[in-house]
Scaffold this active site. Structure first.
Site, PDB file in Angstrom:
ATOM      1  N   ASP A 139      -1.778   4.587   5.707  1.00 51.18           N
ATOM      2  CA  ASP A 139      -0.664   4.484   5.980  1.00 51.18           C
ATOM      3  C   ASP A 139      -0.344   4.991   7.709  1.00 51.18           C
ATOM      4  O   ASP A 139      -1.317   5.950   8.326  1.00 51.18           O
ATOM      5  CB  ASP A 139       0.134   5.812   5.580  1.00 51.18           C
ATOM      6  CG  ASP A 139       1.179   6.039   4.831  1.00 51.18           C
ATOM      7  OD1 ASP A 139       2.533   5.854   6.000  1.00 51.18           O
ATOM      8  OD2 ASP A 139       2.501   6.816   4.546  1.00 51.18           O
ATOM      9  N   GLU A 140       0.475   4.371   8.486  1.00 49.32           N
ATOM     10  CA  GLU A 140       0.559   4.324   9.398  1.00 49.32           C
ATOM     11  C   GLU A 140      -0.487   4.275  10.581  1.00 49.32           C
ATOM     12  O   GLU A 140      -0.996   4.859  11.024  1.00 49.32           O
ATOM     13  CB  GLU A 140       1.312   5.632   9.632  1.00 49.32           C
ATOM     14  CG  GLU A 140       2.423   6.354   9.276  1.00 49.32           C
ATOM     15  CD  GLU A 140       3.812   5.093  10.107  1.00 49.32           C
ATOM     16  OE1 GLU A 140       3.235   4.075  11.268  1.00 49.32           O
ATOM     17  OE2 GLU A 140       5.133   5.206   9.633  1.00 49.32           O
ATOM     18  N   VAL A 141      -0.583   2.958   9.666  1.00 49.73           N
ATOM     19  CA  VAL A 141      -2.024   2.605  10.670  1.00 49.73           C
ATOM     20  C   VAL A 141      -2.256   2.341  11.976  1.00 49.73           C
ATOM     21  O   VAL A 141      -3.485   3.121  13.068  1.00 49.73           O
ATOM     22  CB  VAL A 141      -2.381   1.300  10.096  1.00 49.73           C
ATOM     23  CG1 VAL A 141      -3.476  -0.015  10.813  1.00 49.73           C
ATOM     24  CG2 VAL A 141      -2.293   0.678   8.864  1.00 49.73           C
TER      25      VAL A 141
END
Length: 237
Positions: A139-141
């Site tokens: 998530d939210e790389v």
């Protein structure tokens, strides 16, 4: 006995509280690609899509990608503990009557099928090693170091041929932008770059106001999932 499907589990117990996917999310859920890269604007519905994939699985009948309901061990890796706490809240709500074991300390829920979803934080990379996984949501790389994927998470998928879903808004200079390009040519990968306006619950007037208030470059990044204006380039029509 075979693990319960989402339909069987919901019908039998009325305990799974997942939202139905919206039309713009279906191509991602139905893709058989083992690795999925989603570069999408804010409020597009990335987290809901990933929740569906982690709990009920995704892919096709021919190429199924396990979720916790099918007995898969799934991790959801967030860039920091505050973000992880938000995801944990949503996961607990969706599965609040379904779990057979819940650990507040380890942020893990185990279902009657034996599958589990565990929330992990990338700010403690030493805790991301050692376990074999059936799937991972990253998530939210853009806010993580590339080593989280390359050195910790990718090896965890090998023995079970697990899947990975990368979800993020873009940011100039992040390794996520390079990953988006690589996904266009690598075997077993699929990518999507989609604007916030795909989400039918967003109001066009509000998006217009946001653009005026934020400026074209930041709006392009946060709502259009595009970083070209940040590089001094014009957005394509």
């Amino acid at each position: 006995a075979a693990p319960l499907t989402l339909s069987e589990m919901t019908t039998a117990t009325r305990r799974i509280l997942l939202p139905g996917p919206m039309e713009h999310q279906l191509p991602m859920l139905l893709s058989p690609a083992r690795y999925k890269v989603l570069c999408c604007g804010r409020r597009w519905g990335k987290s809901v899509l990933a929740l569906l994939a982690a709990v009920q699985g995704h892919g096709t009948a021919e190429f199924p990608l396990k979720g916790a309901i099918q007995g898969g061990d799934i991790w959801w890796v967030a860039p920091s503990y505050p973000v992880a706490s938000i995801i944990w809240r949503d996961l607990k709500y969706s599965l609040r009557d379904a779990w057979v074991d819940k650990s507040e300390e380890q942020l893990r829920i185990t279902l009657p099928t034996g599958g589990s979803v565990q929330i992990k934080s990338a700010d403690r990379p030493e805790g991301l090693r050692g376990m074999g996984l059936d799937g991972v949501v990253i998530d939210e790389v853009r806010d993580m170091d590339e080593e989280v994927w390359a050195e910790a998470l990718r090896p965890a998928l090998s023995d079970r041929q697990g899947w990975a879903m990368f979800i993020s808004t873009p940011r100039g200079g992040s390794w996520f932008n390079r990953l988006l390009v690589d996904a266009q040519v690598l075997e077993g990968w699929e990518w999507w770059q989609r604007p916030s306006r795909d989400n039918p619950t967003l109001v066009a007037e509000d998006l217009t106001q946001a653009r005026a208030q934020m400026g074209a470059a930041i709006f392009a990044q946060e709502y259009e999932a595009d970083t070209t204006l940040l590089a001094g380039l014009a957005l394509p029509e």
